[in-house]
Each structure stands twice: as structure tokens, then as C-alpha cells.
Design a protein around this motif. Structure first.
Motif, short mmCIF file in Angstrom:
data_model
loop_
_atom_site.label_atom_id
_atom_site.label_comp_id
_atom_site.label_asym_id
_atom_site.label_seq_id
_atom_site.Cartn_x
_atom_site.Cartn_y
_atom_site.Cartn_z
N GLY A 70 0.81 -1.21 0.00
CA GLY A 70 0.00 0.00 0.00
C GLY A 70 0.85 1.26 0.00
O GLY A 70 0.56 2.22 -0.72
N VAL A 71 1.92 1.24 0.78
CA VAL A 71 2.83 2.39 0.83
C VAL A 71 3.51 2.59 -0.53
O VAL A 71 3.64 3.72 -1.02
CB VAL A 71 3.88 2.22 1.95
N ALA A 72 3.92 1.50 -1.17
CA ALA A 72 4.56 1.60 -2.49
C ALA A 72 3.61 2.27 -3.48
O ALA A 72 4.04 3.11 -4.29
CB ALA A 72 4.98 0.22 -2.98
N LYS A 73 2.33 1.92 -3.43
CA LYS A 73 1.35 2.53 -4.32
C LYS A 73 1.15 4.01 -3.98
O LYS A 73 0.99 4.84 -4.87
CB LYS A 73 0.01 1.80 -4.25
N ARG A 74 1.15 4.34 -2.68
CA ARG A 74 1.01 5.75 -2.30
C ARG A 74 2.20 6.56 -2.80
O ARG A 74 2.04 7.70 -3.25
CB ARG A 74 0.86 5.88 -0.78
N MET A 75 3.39 5.98 -2.77
CA MET A 75 4.56 6.68 -3.31
C MET A 75 4.44 6.82 -4.84
O MET A 75 4.80 7.86 -5.40
CB MET A 75 5.84 5.92 -2.96
N GLU A 76 3.90 5.80 -5.50
CA GLU A 76 3.70 5.87 -6.95
C GLU A 76 2.73 6.98 -7.32
O GLU A 76 2.92 7.69 -8.31
CB GLU A 76 3.18 4.51 -7.45
N ARG A 77 1.70 7.14 -6.52
CA ARG A 77 0.70 8.19 -6.76
C ARG A 77 1.34 9.58 -6.80
O ARG A 77 0.87 10.48 -7.49
CB ARG A 77 -0.36 8.09 -5.67
N GLN A 78 2.42 9.77 -6.09
CA GLN A 78 3.04 11.08 -6.00
C GLN A 78 3.69 11.54 -7.29
O GLN A 78 4.05 12.71 -7.43
CB GLN A 78 4.05 11.09 -4.84
N GLN A 79 3.79 10.66 -8.27
CA GLN A 79 4.37 11.04 -9.56
C GLN A 79 3.56 12.12 -10.27
O GLN A 79 4.09 12.84 -11.11
CB GLN A 79 4.52 9.81 -10.46
N VAL A 80 2.28 12.27 -9.90
CA VAL A 80 1.47 13.32 -10.52
C VAL A 80 2.02 14.72 -10.21
O VAL A 80 1.73 15.68 -10.92
CB VAL A 80 -0.01 13.24 -10.12
N LEU A 81 2.83 14.83 -9.16
CA LEU A 81 3.41 16.13 -8.81
C LEU A 81 4.56 16.52 -9.74
O LEU A 81 4.95 17.68 -9.77
CB LEU A 81 3.92 16.11 -7.36
N TYR A 82 5.08 15.55 -10.49
CA TYR A 82 6.30 15.79 -11.26
C TYR A 82 6.12 15.62 -12.76
O TYR A 82 7.06 15.82 -13.52
CB TYR A 82 7.40 14.84 -10.79
N ASP A 83 4.91 15.26 -13.21
CA ASP A 83 4.74 14.95 -14.64
C ASP A 83 4.40 16.16 -15.49
O ASP A 83 4.29 16.06 -16.71
CB ASP A 83 3.71 13.84 -14.84
N GLY A 84 4.19 17.32 -14.87
CA GLY A 84 3.90 18.54 -15.63
C GLY A 84 2.49 18.63 -16.17
O GLY A 84 2.18 19.56 -16.92
#
Length: 200
Positions: A70-84
Motif C-alpha cells: 500500500g505504501v509503495a502505491k502511495r509513493m507511486e501516486r506522488q508522480q502526478v506532482l512531477y509529470d507537468g
């Protein structure tokens, strides 16, 4: 329309599947808003902070323990902050900086991350001071996308999709963000909390 689903049902297979569902929602939401009065918004949580949060969810609800997934998925979700491609306006209550999640080391790491991330072009981060006066009654935290507002309650998650109700949520968020501090003023509040945790 308002709909709710009990957490035991949504988390019947553990935390990973629901985190995967949240990733999809965040990827579809080009401009999101969140008001989080008592804890750090999930999309800027550190791995350690998220581990404590999801562990408490598992223990409290008695659902299958797949916290690392679950934590790994939460970290994956954070990519929306960096995709522009995404923008998130977030207001944290000042209390969120002081709610003890995992002790001083976890809190210091988390606040240091907030200080690093608050200047991202994708993130408008405001801190609502504890003594702020704003034009609405206190309310629980919520997340908003283009088509729904979402609440996380003790027993269930609630989604609101009615257009008129969403308009009221936008109005409420505007009042909250209007009373929040941004930029150097927000940074000062975070640094004050960081000093507190560093001396605890």
C-alpha cells in the motif's frame, strides 16, 4: 448524489487495491483541491509517515496487512506532482504539522519534505493558521477533483457528485485558501513546527 462504502468492504483485500484506485483518480484529475486539517496530505507524505498511517488503518479496521504494498502505491501516486500535467491546491491546517504520526524523527523528515516540495509548480500549498478566522464553520477535510468531492470518515469513504454540492465545496475551499498562508509565511509556520519536533 452522495454515495458511501464501508472501509472494511473497500479494504477487504488490504491497502494496495484502494491505493491503486486513488492513483487512477489522481491521474484523471488535472486540477485537484484538498483541505486536510489534521494530518499531511497523502500525496506529499514520506514513506515513513505513510507507513505509520496505513499501519494504523490496518490495525484499527482489522483488514489484511499489506502495508508495504500500500505504501509503495502511495509513493507511486506522488508522480502526478512531477509529470507537468497536474495541479493541486492544498490547504493544511496548522494542526497537521503537529499531529504526532510516528514520533519526532518521522515528523522532522516529513516537514523537511514539505519545505522541499512546496515550491513545485504543480503544488499550491497553504497552511491555515490555528488562529485564522474564516467565513465558514469548521469542517472535516476533503479532496476534490473535477467531478467529485471525497471525504474519509471513521467507518467509510463518502463521494459527493451533485453539481450544486460541488459548487458549495469550491466556495468552502476558496474561504479556507483565502485565510491560509502561502510562500514565506507558510514556510515560517512549517519551520516553527520543525523546530518543535527537532527539540522533542
Amino acid at each position: 448524489m452522495t454515495s458511501s462504502t464501508p472501509w472494511q468492504q473497500r479494504l477487504s483485500t488490504g491497502t494496495e487495491d484502494i491505493q491503486d484506485e486513488v492513483i487512477g483518480w489522481y491521474q484523471q484529475t488535472r486540477h485537484g483541491k484538498a483541505y486536510v486539517p489534521n494530518m499531511i496530505w497523502g500525496t506529499v507524505q514520506t514513506e515513513a509517515y505513510a507507513t505509520v498511517v496505513l499501519s494504523r488503518v490496518v490495525d484499527f479496521l482489522g483488514v489484511p496487512d499489506d502495508v508495504p504494498a500500500g505504501v509503495a502505491k502511495r509513493m507511486e501516486r506522488q508522480q502526478v506532482l512531477y509529470d507537468g500535467e497536474h495541479r493541486y491546491d492544498v490547504v493544511l491546517g496548522e494542526q497537521a504539522l503537529y499531529t504526532n504520526v510516528g514520533g519526532s524523527l518521522v515528523m522532522c523528515e516529513q516537514l523537511e519534505r514539505l519545505l522541499r516540495e512546496m515550491d513545485l509548480p504543480s503544488l499550491g500549498l497553504g497552511i491555515l493558521p490555528a488562529d485564522a478566522e474564516f467565513g465558514i464553520v469548521p469542517m472535516p477535510g476533503f479532496n476534490m477533483g473535477e467531478d467529485r468531492a471525497h471525504y474519509e470518515l471513521v467507518s467509510c469513504g463518502v463521494d459527493i457528485t451533485d453539481v450544486d454540492e460541488l459548487a458549495l465545496h469550491h466556495k468552502a475551499f476558496d474561504a479556507l485558501s483565502g485565510a491560509a498562508r502561502y510562500g514565506d509565511s507558510a514556510r515560517s509556520l512549517i519551520n516553527k513546527a520543525l523546530a518543535f519536533w527537532s527539540n522533542t
